[in-house]
Each structure stands twice: as structure tokens, then as C-alpha cells.
Design an enzyme around this catalytic site. Structure first.
Site, PDB file in Angstrom:
ATOM      1  N   GLY A  32      -5.960 101.897  79.235  1.00 41.68           N
ATOM      2  CA  GLY A  32      -4.573 102.338  79.111  1.00 41.68           C
ATOM      3  C   GLY A  32      -3.703 101.433  78.242  1.00 41.68           C
ATOM      4  CD  GLU A  58      -6.173 103.046  86.741  1.00 42.88           C
ATOM      5  OE1 GLU A  58      -6.239 104.158  87.291  1.00 42.88           O
ATOM      6  OE2 GLU A  58      -6.101 102.905  85.502  1.00 42.88           O
ATOM      7  CD  GLU A  64     -13.372 102.915  82.910  1.00 43.13           C
ATOM      8  OE1 GLU A  64     -13.087 103.822  82.119  1.00 43.13           O
ATOM      9  OE2 GLU A  64     -12.815 102.787  84.010  1.00 43.13           O
ATOM     10  CE  LYS A 121      -6.715 106.283  84.200  1.00 37.99           C
ATOM     11  NZ  LYS A 121      -6.346 104.980  83.726  1.00 37.99           N
ATOM     12  CB  SER A 161      -7.881 102.334  74.665  1.00 34.18           C
ATOM     13  OG  SER A 161      -6.923 101.775  75.558  1.00 34.18           O
ATOM     14  CG  HIS A 175     -10.849 103.546  87.747  1.00 32.14           C
ATOM     15  ND1 HIS A 175      -9.726 102.792  87.490  1.00 32.14           N
ATOM     16  CD2 HIS A 175     -11.112 104.234  86.610  1.00 32.14           C
ATOM     17  CE1 HIS A 175      -9.327 103.038  86.243  1.00 32.14           C
ATOM     18  NE2 HIS A 175     -10.156 103.904  85.693  1.00 32.14           N
ATOM     19  CG  ASN A 213      -9.934 108.750  85.908  1.00 33.99           C
ATOM     20  OD1 ASN A 213      -9.440 109.489  86.763  1.00 33.99           O
ATOM     21  ND2 ASN A 213      -9.883 107.427  85.978  1.00 33.99           N
TER      22      ASN A 213
HETATM   23  C1  PEP Z   1      -9.814 104.986  82.635  1.00 36.98           C
HETATM   24  O1  PEP Z   1      -8.861 105.046  83.370  1.00 36.98           O
HETATM   25  O2  PEP Z   1     -10.954 105.080  83.120  1.00 36.98           O
HETATM   26  C2  PEP Z   1      -9.582 104.790  81.208  1.00 36.98           C
HETATM   27  C3  PEP Z   1     -10.584 104.397  80.475  1.00 36.98           C
HETATM   28  O3  PEP Z   1      -8.311 105.026  80.765  1.00 36.98           O
HETATM   29  P1  PEP Z   1      -7.846 105.034  79.204  1.00 36.98           P
HETATM   30  O4  PEP Z   1      -8.804 105.904  78.462  1.00 36.98           O
HETATM   31  O5  PEP Z   1      -6.461 105.606  79.250  1.00 36.98           O
HETATM   32  O6  PEP Z   1      -7.887 103.626  78.730  1.00 36.98           O
END
Ligand code: PEP
Length: 263
Positions: free
Chosen positions: A180, A104, A174, A12, A220, A102, A10
């Protein structure tokens, strides 16, 4: 039951078109060293403005090895929805997958479970595959309501879908506190939650759908965490944010995924 792993990146709101092309080409070049059977399903989700640029880089050799995805969509087919993009437009841009729900988008753009359900239906009707994200906040985890929260997100997102539609969909678990932050969820705990999601789907739809659906972990993920995550019974891959923005780290995640036997 064998479920082909998925490693999805992703991107973003990152990468200009030239940078997106470079990143895509680096990953495609890595993937071309292997056969489709050896590789996990690789999915890259650039920004809307980079989709055409990335699609133009997909040659006959890499097209079957690296799929592309959008990061959002609208459920309406067309019309007066300024700023929105339909499933048909995303399909027309070459995508096979669309990430929805997601955290976000839920947090900053007030996306609700009902909207996510409408998007999932529109995506499947349009012949694409939704990657439906779910996850709990740290407060919800500390309050002991992780499982009930995730179960309700899943039931709402999949409401009204057929067994066949559910079987081909993808879920990404997630935990929001792991996105992040560098704080990866313990692999056993991620596996426990993902097995719980699978059971919710078995109750909601059928045992076959619960066994078939691919459920990813996100939060992460790094080249060094993926091997342990992939070794767990119910984790079918990863949705990767930060580590998907560099050719080396994303390629290493793919390589380490291939070390683990397919479930
Ligand atoms: C994500 O945004 O879906 C995500 C898992 O980000 P990160 O791997 O940076 O934690």
C-alpha cells in the site's frame, strides 16, 4: 515443473455488496473472453459480508474461471467464539481459498505464527487452500534479518503439514514496507527471497513440495510491474491489494500475466 500462475485480489475492508457485485462482474466479464487454460488462477477475496452477494453472481461460465476467497478464518469448527467464522462456513459460502497471516492481521489483530499454523491446518483439513502471507518490516530488512525472519515465519506456518498439504498451499511473500506504499520491491530481490522460501520448503518437506508450491509476490503490484515480476524464475503470481479494487487495473494485471510464459 509447471506451476500455474495465480493472480489474487485482496479487497480488504472495501466495497459494499452492490459495489462488490459490480467489481466481480467486471472481472468475470473480462475473464470470460479467455479459456481456463489461458488464464492464471484468478482469486478474489471480498469481505465476509459480500461473499454471498459475489457468490450469487458466479454463473456456470465464470465459476471455473474466477474463484473466491475469505480474508481470514478461525481454526475451531464451531462454538462459543463470538465474531469468528469457521472454515466450513467459508466453504459453505462458496470459497476455495482463505488468506491467512496477512501483515495487517499480524499487526492490528495480533495474529501469531502459531495461530497461522492452526488456521493452515484447519483450512487444509476442510478441503480449502490457504494463501499464507509472510514478509519483513523495513527495520528487519535494514537490520539484515529478512531471510531469517521469513524462514522462521514459513517454518512455523507449515509445521506439521504433510508434503501433499504443503504442495497444494500457496505462499504470498509481501514485504510490509511495500504494501500500500507504492514502493514495489525490486523484482530480482523479490525473486531471490521467493527462491529462498522455496529452498526452506525443500529442506522442511521435500524437493517435490518446494518445486510444486506456488509462491506469489505482493506489495504495490500494478499493471506495469507485473510483467517483469512474472518473468522471474520463482515468482508464480501476485497478491494484489489496491490495484484489485478497480476492474481496469485488475484486468490489466491478468492480461499482462498472460503475456509471460508459464514456468
Ligand atoms: C496486500 O494487501 O496484500 C497488498 C499487497 O496491497 P497493495 O497491493 O495495495 O500493496
Amino acid at each position: 515443473m509447471s506451476r500455474k500462475p495465480i493472480i489474487a485480489g485482496n479487497w480488504k475492508m472495501n466495497k459494499l455488496q452492490s459495489e462488490a457485485k459490480e467489481l466481480f462482474l467486471g472481472i468475470a466479464y473480462f475473464a470470460e473472453r479467455f479459456t481456463k487454460e489461458q488464464l492464471p488462477t484468478i482469486v478474489l477475496a471480498p469481505t465476509f459480508t459480500s461473499l454471498a452477494a459475489v457468490e450469487s453472481m458466479r454463473c456456470d461460465k465464470c465459476r471455473p474461471l474466477v474463484a473466491i476467497a475469505a480474508q481470514n478464518c478461525n481454526w475451531e469448527k464451531s462454538g462459543a467464539y463470538t465474531g469468528e467464522i469457521s472454515v466450513d462456513m467459508i466453504k459453505d459460502a462458496g470459497c476455495e481459498y482463505i488468506i491467512i497471516g496477512h501483515s495487517e492481521r499480524r499487526q492490528h489483530f495480533l495474529e501469531t505464527d502459531e495461530m497461522i499454523n492452526k488456521k493452515a491446518k484447519a483450512i487444509l483439513e476442510g478441503g480449502l487452500i490457504p494463501i499464507i502471507c509472510c514478509g519483513e518490516t523495513l527495520e528487519q530488512r535494514e537490520a539484515g534479518i529478512t531471510d531469517s525472519h521469513i524462514a522462521s515465519q514459513i517454518k512455523a506456518a507449515l509445521a506439521g503439514l504433510t508434503e501433499e498439504e504443503i504442495s497444494k498451499s500457496v505462499i504470498a511473500y509481501e514485504p510490509i514496507w511495500a504494501i500500500g506504499t507504492g514502493k514495489t520491491c525490486d523484482a530480482d530481490e523479490a525473486n531471490r527471497v521467493i527462491a529462498m522460501i522455496r529452498n526452506v520448503i525443500k529442506d522442511l518437506s521435500s524437493i517435490a513440495a518446494g518445486d510444486a508450491i506456488r509462491i506469489l509476490y505482493g506489495g504495490s503490484v500494478t499493471p506495469s510491474s507485473i510483467e517483469e515480476q512474472m518473468s522471474k524464475s520463482d515468482i508464480d503470481g501476485a497478491l494484489v491489494g489496491g490495484a484489485s479494487l478497480k476492474i481496469d487495473s485488475f484486468s490489466e494485471i491478468i492480461a499482462n500475466t498472460m503475456k509471460v510464459t508459464v514456468k
